[in-house]
Design a protein around this motif. Sequence first.
Motif, mmCIF file in Angstrom:
data_model
loop_
_atom_site.group_PDB
_atom_site.id
_atom_site.type_symbol
_atom_site.label_atom_id
_atom_site.label_comp_id
_atom_site.label_asym_id
_atom_site.label_seq_id
_atom_site.Cartn_x
_atom_site.Cartn_y
_atom_site.Cartn_z
ATOM 1 N N TYR A 1 0.850 -1.188 0.000
ATOM 2 C CA TYR A 1 0.000 0.000 0.000
ATOM 3 C C TYR A 1 0.883 1.235 0.000
ATOM 4 C CZ TYR A 1 -3.299 -3.516 1.635
ATOM 5 O OH TYR A 1 -4.060 -4.644 1.753
ATOM 6 N N HIS B 1 -7.099 2.949 5.701
ATOM 7 C CA HIS B 1 -5.774 3.490 6.061
ATOM 8 C C HIS B 1 -5.781 5.015 5.991
ATOM 9 C CE1 HIS B 1 -3.897 -0.558 4.656
ATOM 10 N NE2 HIS B 1 -4.435 -0.639 5.857
ATOM 11 N N ARG C 1 -5.174 7.709 8.984
ATOM 12 C CA ARG C 1 -4.125 8.734 8.907
ATOM 13 C C ARG C 1 -4.715 10.120 9.121
ATOM 14 N NH1 ARG C 1 0.108 9.258 10.756
ATOM 15 N NH2 ARG C 1 1.101 7.522 9.688
ATOM 16 N N GLU D 1 0.231 -3.575 5.744
ATOM 17 C CA GLU D 1 -0.535 -2.546 6.409
ATOM 18 C C GLU D 1 0.320 -1.841 7.478
ATOM 19 O OE1 GLU D 1 -4.758 -3.135 7.248
ATOM 20 O OE2 GLU D 1 -4.091 -3.590 9.278
ATOM 21 N N ILE E 1 1.232 2.432 7.258
ATOM 22 C CA ILE E 1 0.763 3.570 8.049
ATOM 23 C C ILE E 1 1.362 3.712 9.438
ATOM 24 C CG2 ILE E 1 -1.445 3.972 6.878
ATOM 25 C CD1 ILE E 1 -2.779 2.385 9.089
#
Lengths: 502, 323
Positions: free
Chosen positions: A247, A438, A442, A460, A464
């Motif tokens: 990601y 996500h 954030r 993941e 993040i």
Amino acid sequence: MENEYFLRVRNVSKTFPSVKALDNVSFSVKTGEVHALIGENGAGKSTLIKILAGVYEPDPGAHIEIEGEVIGKLNPITSVRHGISIIFQDFSLFANLTVAENIAISSSLQQGSTLVDWKNMRQIARKAIDYLGVDIPLDSRLGNLSIAKQQLVAIARSLASNAKMIIMDEPTSALSKGEVDILFKIIRNLQADGISVVFVSHKLEELFEVCETFTILRDGKYIGDYPAREMDNSKLISLMVGRSVSYDRLEAKAIGETILEVQNLTKAGNFKDISFQLHRGEILGITGLVGSGRTEMVHALFGLNKPDNGTILLNGSPVDFATPSDAVAAGIAFVPENRALEGLVLRQNMRDNITLAVLDQLTNSLKLIDQKRLLNEAEKWIKEINVRPAVPDMPAGQFSGGNAQRIVIGKWLATHPKILIIDEPTNGIDVGAKAEIHRLMRQLADDGMAIIMISSELPEVLAISDRVLVMRRGRINGEFMGSQINSESIMNKAFLADNKVG
Amino acid sequence: MKEWMKTKEFMILMIVIAVFLIISIGNPTAFLTTGNIFDIVKSNLVLAIAAMGMLPIILTGGIDVSVGALMGVASVMSAYFMIHVSDNIALGFLAGALSGILFGAVNGAFIAFMKMPPIVATLGTLSIYQGLMNFITNGNWITNIPAGFVEFGKTYLFDLVPVQFIFLIVMVALTWWLLKYTYWGRGVFAIGGNIISAERIGFNVKRLQFMLYMFIGFVSGIAGVVRTSIFGQVDPKVFTGFELKVIGAVVVGGASTSGGYGSVLGTLLGVVLMGLLENGMILLKIPTFWQKIFIGSVILFAVTADILRAKRAEAKRIKVDVA
């Protein structure tokens, strides 16, 4: 004529409604071989075992061959008849029955008898216990035995049902070093008698002691079979973590002052010496293998699991939460892993779910719930967290996984928490929706919230987390920040005791 | 301490002895007479038989609150059968047993196949069976039981043992044998210990549960007819609230309400304890409302002790292998 291979499995796939757990996997075990099946959390090991146990049916096209015989279909009974025996992590034993009955009951049941022959049962149990060469009284109630002895009873039960291949799921997770040595000695004896043993374990060091071959799964795919002598810890880990999914990394805007500090938090049989700090605006990722004590530890921060020792400081002053409502009052919110069961009232509509934690603030002068204020409040959060469809009257159970998770998050945001603890935030959600969750997390952090995220999904965690704590066997085994965060070092800390790489 | 001295059964036996002594001291002239002891036995015999049906259900973690109604409806059925069809004694018992099995099967079907919580299913049928019984009898006593059956009920073996006692012994022995020597009985314990594991090793859990509720139907049927034989008549109202006594006796007898633990011996001791308490309180002239409050407290105390024990065990369970 003996078969070289006890088990040969090819083209095994298993599709669940939302995810493909196994994708064209092969798995072969030789007669009398000790074989390791390894992979990260969610790599598909459990699914494969359950197919062999006859609990799950594979997708059409699977080829299963036991001792040279092609097997059309396995169910729990035929699987045992073919000599496959599985010792699940919970052993599947009966704490209220005696050792003898636990050992002999399944083989006696298999014979289809209606009446119990206690003498025969004891003989079966005696034979199995004597084979193992251990001293366990047949008439003890199983629940009175140590975990190690219960494990031996589970092995004795497999032997009693004439197992030719015993699959052990995390067999050493609750054993001391001495007990593990006894187990390994027994495994070598089994091997000498032509019984195959499959080890499913996360403890790489131990696997090297007994296993000849490693089969590695990753993201439901078969990576390969590797002879133990050509392998070492770092090679295994890099094979397990080779990535297909990743990601976008979302960096923190600004990390503020310390809001939560944990000092030497300890609870026997749960976690030990946990110390860390959490800052405003930060996402703290906590990872590690399932069973490493992550969930038990955050439960302690939320009043769900009382620690034996240690201090929790909130804004510098010590707190002691007796119940979750104390924690909520102090500004902590907790989104549990199983949101369907613990996070949502599935039959109630979204409006009622979102306002559930703040109902006491939405009353009129008669202290009754003010429906208009309730709707306003719900609509505010529905907009904030961007649930689709934005229909307040739709039952929570009808939303997709990603949107259901938004509703749970929205419910907790309504309490205006300063700290959000979220366990496996994107479990069971499709990939696109994951990235959106996500971004939402954030954004919440950028608005000043401190977030603790427990996650087993490495991509993941990488995407993040501003800081990562890696737990192993109840302790924090590693801490990484910013550019230090990478999959290899996290996996090393998750799988191995300190400095034992390679 | 010897192993057997640590058992629940031994503890309950000690309590029984203590209660016995207290009542003996409190009212020796009325309590310690052959007549009174016989009364206790006779009035609790039916309870003991019914408890044999309840024990296996509680062992699996289930419950049947319709037990009193099952007994009532079965005794009404058998009485009508004996009055209108045949006054054969064996057939009278058979009629009671069969109607018990039939009504028990209805409970079992809802619980095993519809997956209905046992308390809800049997609460519903409790009301239905009671209504049915009142419909058939109009709420009146049935007093025209055939003379042969009434005479049979007054028979004593060797001029000493009431014939009903034989039924108790047979039912106790049958339950004990079923639990100990059949895979159905071992399945009962296995389900109570760990229902998922029981399924994994090949027990047919649904069928087993279904048969459990038929079994208590059968036992209740016999218990109901035995009661008719003691009193020579059927009072359709007498069974109201009987489930409290039956469940209470099994629980006080050491069976765990979450399943898995309990024994025939313990249940018998539980019946004796409940019977002694009831008789003792009457002899000590304790007002009825205090008796009720006390009996309820004893049941709650027994369940509390069991839950606390389970909680302590859970707290000690290791969740993470801490390095």
